[in-house]
Design an enzyme around this catalytic site. Structure first.
Site, PDB file in Angstrom:
ATOM      1  N   ASP A 138       0.866  -1.164  -0.080  1.00 47.71           N
ATOM      2  CA  ASP A 138      -0.214   0.047   0.166  1.00 47.71           C
ATOM      3  C   ASP A 138       0.859   1.205  -0.077  1.00 47.71           C
ATOM      4  O   ASP A 138       1.747   1.508   0.876  1.00 47.71           O
ATOM      5  CB  ASP A 138      -0.852  -0.126   1.151  1.00 47.71           C
ATOM      6  N   HIS A 145      -3.738  13.863   0.824  1.00 46.83           N
ATOM      7  CA  HIS A 145      -3.929  13.022   2.172  1.00 46.83           C
ATOM      8  C   HIS A 145      -2.731  12.945   3.073  1.00 46.83           C
ATOM      9  O   HIS A 145      -2.943  13.168   4.283  1.00 46.83           O
ATOM     10  CB  HIS A 145      -3.964  11.754   1.353  1.00 46.83           C
ATOM     11  N   GLU A 210     -10.603   3.788   3.497  1.00 50.25           N
ATOM     12  CA  GLU A 210      -9.548   4.688   2.624  1.00 50.25           C
ATOM     13  C   GLU A 210     -10.124   4.306   1.221  1.00 50.25           C
ATOM     14  O   GLU A 210     -10.077   3.238   0.999  1.00 50.25           O
ATOM     15  CB  GLU A 210      -8.384   4.287   2.998  1.00 50.25           C
ATOM     16  N   GLU A 212      -9.315   3.874  -2.295  1.00 43.16           N
ATOM     17  CA  GLU A 212      -7.852   3.917  -3.063  1.00 43.16           C
ATOM     18  C   GLU A 212      -8.236   3.182  -4.093  1.00 43.16           C
ATOM     19  O   GLU A 212      -9.140   2.415  -4.493  1.00 43.16           O
ATOM     20  CB  GLU A 212      -6.953   3.077  -2.322  1.00 43.16           C
ATOM     21  N   ASP A 244      -9.200   0.385   1.794  1.00 40.85           N
ATOM     22  CA  ASP A 244      -8.198   0.144   2.892  1.00 40.85           C
ATOM     23  C   ASP A 244      -8.784   0.525   4.335  1.00 40.85           C
ATOM     24  O   ASP A 244      -8.277   1.478   4.912  1.00 40.85           O
ATOM     25  CB  ASP A 244      -6.825   0.768   2.809  1.00 40.85           C
ATOM     26  N   ARG A 248      -8.171   3.742  13.487  1.00 39.30           N
ATOM     27  CA  ARG A 248      -7.435   4.924  13.533  1.00 39.30           C
ATOM     28  C   ARG A 248      -6.783   4.804  14.897  1.00 39.30           C
ATOM     29  O   ARG A 248      -5.679   5.376  15.471  1.00 39.30           O
ATOM     30  CB  ARG A 248      -8.105   6.148  13.461  1.00 39.30           C
ATOM     31  N   GLN A 251      -4.104   2.508  15.004  1.00 38.47           N
ATOM     32  CA  GLN A 251      -2.968   3.062  14.271  1.00 38.47           C
ATOM     33  C   GLN A 251      -2.157   4.014  14.907  1.00 38.47           C
ATOM     34  O   GLN A 251      -0.871   4.004  15.028  1.00 38.47           O
ATOM     35  CB  GLN A 251      -3.725   3.751  12.970  1.00 38.47           C
ATOM     36  N   LYS A 264      -4.428  -2.093  10.093  1.00 41.79           N
ATOM     37  CA  LYS A 264      -5.024  -2.246   8.496  1.00 41.79           C
ATOM     38  C   LYS A 264      -5.262  -3.748   8.159  1.00 41.79           C
ATOM     39  O   LYS A 264      -5.673  -3.751   7.237  1.00 41.79           O
ATOM     40  CB  LYS A 264      -3.734  -1.674   7.693  1.00 41.79           C
ATOM     41  N   THR A 268      -9.223  -5.978   3.853  1.00 46.87           N
ATOM     42  CA  THR A 268      -9.110  -4.820   2.728  1.00 46.87           C
ATOM     43  C   THR A 268      -9.853  -5.385   1.701  1.00 46.87           C
ATOM     44  O   THR A 268     -10.125  -6.522   1.184  1.00 46.87           O
ATOM     45  CB  THR A 268      -7.665  -4.933   2.244  1.00 46.87           C
ATOM     46  N   GLU A 385      -9.990  12.599   7.621  1.00 47.79           N
ATOM     47  CA  GLU A 385      -9.873  13.869   6.835  1.00 47.79           C
ATOM     48  C   GLU A 385     -11.259  14.618   6.839  1.00 47.79           C
ATOM     49  O   GLU A 385     -11.301  15.633   6.952  1.00 47.79           O
ATOM     50  CB  GLU A 385      -9.349  13.864   5.435  1.00 47.79           C
TER      51      GLU A 385
HETATM   52 MN    MN Z   1      -4.048   3.042   2.865  1.00 49.23          MN
END
Ligand code: MN
Length: 438
Positions: A138, A145, A210, A212, A244, A248, A251, A264, A268, A385
């Site tokens: 990834d 971002h 996420e 992607e 993804d 948080r 993380q 993560k 996925t 975000e």
């Molecule tokens: Mn990602």
């Protein structure tokens, strides 16, 4: 890699499969994305291409003699797309031309009858992971971002000094990649509140998506033999949508010093259809133009062709439907809309950088782009975000609010390419619904 369009991209091409010609169809004859599926009738797993609301079973086509003389014919009888991905770009292009001949309007009636026997309504199939993803990386290719997220984790130092020189990535977990519509179990893990002395273990409270894009690798390289930037596109088979999922709170506590791990790797989700590099040809655009003052990429990451065609004009959307929205009959709402062309690094640069130390990429390996965000708020590709780490919650039509994902929430990613003079092509959907931790 050819950047010239050919008759397979002609806007006037139509298919005798009527649903493919419908305005706004994701899968017109100009697209023909590849996937893998299980037939509910026979239980067999085959590969095929989507055309309108049908899937053309390529194994059945080969058995009927419709792929005769093609170097890629044998790969069409495999159970996953890895064998097709291992074919040369030239062999894949020849297969695409044949498929257009089989499916276009004006095909001889006898042939239509033979091809018709190889078509199955998509709703009668179980779509599977398109390939056996042997390895997954990834990236972090959106500077918007990276800057937005960097500000939240490190207010004084959002963008690290390497960002504009290296396509940053981490090695993801291939085993927990699942296909669209697979339920997503809320992960448990270790977190530590800012004001707590020690961590606790339990369900993630800050679950995010996420948005992607995934790049599937074609022939690839031998260990110790880097892929030069001029050849990188020969190893890009096609693109899919990737969610993804990210915890948080896990993380934040685990990411230093070695980067993402359990925040993560729990799941996925990817879309079932691989939109081929050939189908994307009309939608190629210059690589992202770096603002004045930014460093130019080092020579091994630069080529005139990459600057001229390295980008893909691919519009990407995120939609959300909560459990209550479903119960009360509300359609999903759109949370954001961005574009893949706004990434700081191109897929070719990711491939070349990934192999620059000699690391080998093989057919079916997956490189994801990292969250695709743009400069405006409506282009932000994750809740972290969009809600500024939960400080600005979203309002749903039910009156509910969201800082992060709740159990029962379904996230739907969509993507499509449009250009004047060409037929729109779509990526289908990448869906996942959150289930309670357990
Ligand atoms: Mn990602």
């Amino acid at each position: 890699m050819s950047h010239a369009t050919d008759r397979t991209h002609d806007r006037d091409l139509r298919s005798w499969v009527e649903s493919a010609n419908r305005e706004g169809s994701d899968f017109p004859i100009q697209n023909l994305p590849f996937g893998s599926f299980r037939r509910r009738d026979s239980g067999q797993t085959h590969v095929g291409v989507a055309i309108g609301d049908q899937v053309l079973d390529l194994s059945a086509c080969e058995n009927a003699g419709l792929l005769e003389g093609l170097a890629a014919a044998e790969a069409c009888t495999a159970h996953s797309l890895n064998a097709w991905m291992a074919c040369s770009a030239e062999d894949r292009r020849a297969l695409r031309r044949r498929l257009v001949e089989l499916l276009e309007e004006g095909t001889a009636p006898g042939r239509i009858q033979a091809v018709g026997k190889c078509l199955v309504p998509t709703e009668e199939l179980e779509l599977l992971l398109p390939a056996n993803v042997g390895d997954y990386t990834d990236f972090y290719a959106s500077v918007f971002h990276a800057t937005n997220i960097g500000k939240m984790f490190r207010p004084d130092n959002p963008l690290l000094p390497n960002y504009k020189h290296i396509p940053i990535g981490y090695h993801g977990r291939a085993s927990s990649i699942v296909v669209s519509e697979t339920p997503v179990r809320r992960p448990q893990g270790q977190t530590k509140a800012d004001d707590a002395d020690s961590p606790t273990f339990g369900p993630s409270k800050l679950l995010d998506y996420e948005l992607e894009v995934g790049a599937f690798i074609g022939p690839g390289n031998q260990l110790g033999h880097p892929i030069p930037i001029e050849e990188a596109e020969d190893h890009l088979v096609g693109l899919c949508l990737v969610n993804d999922w990210s915890a948080r709170d896990l993380q934040k506590w685990e990411y230093q010093p070695l980067g993402p791990f359990l925040a993560k790797s729990f799941t996925t989700t990817i879309s079932p259809w691989v939109v081929t590099a050939e189908a994307l040809t009309p939608f190629r655009v210059p690589a992202f133009e770096r603002p004045e003052g930014d460093p130019q990429p080092l020579p091994y990451l630069s080529s005139p062709a990459n600057e001229a065609h390295g980008g893909v004009d691919l519009t990407l959307e995120v939609w959300l439907q909560s459990e209550r929205m479903r119960q009360e009959g509300h359609e999903p709402i759109r949370l954001s809309r961005g574009n893949f062309a706004k990434l700081y690094w191109t897929v070719a640069q990711m491939i070349t950088h990934h192999t620059s130390n000699g690391c080998d990429l093989r057919p079916g390996h997956l490189l994801a782009s990292g969250t695709v965000s743009g400069p405006t708020k409506g282009e932000r590709g994750c809740l972290m975000e969009l809600t500024t780490k939960g400080a600005e919650p979203l309002e749903l039509p039910t009156g509910e609010t969201r800082k992060f994902l709740a159990d029962g929430d379904e996230v739907i990613l969509r993507g499509y390419c449009e250009r004047e003079g060409f037929v729109r092509i779509g990526f289908g959907e990448c869906r996942g619904r959150i289930e309670a931790a357990g």
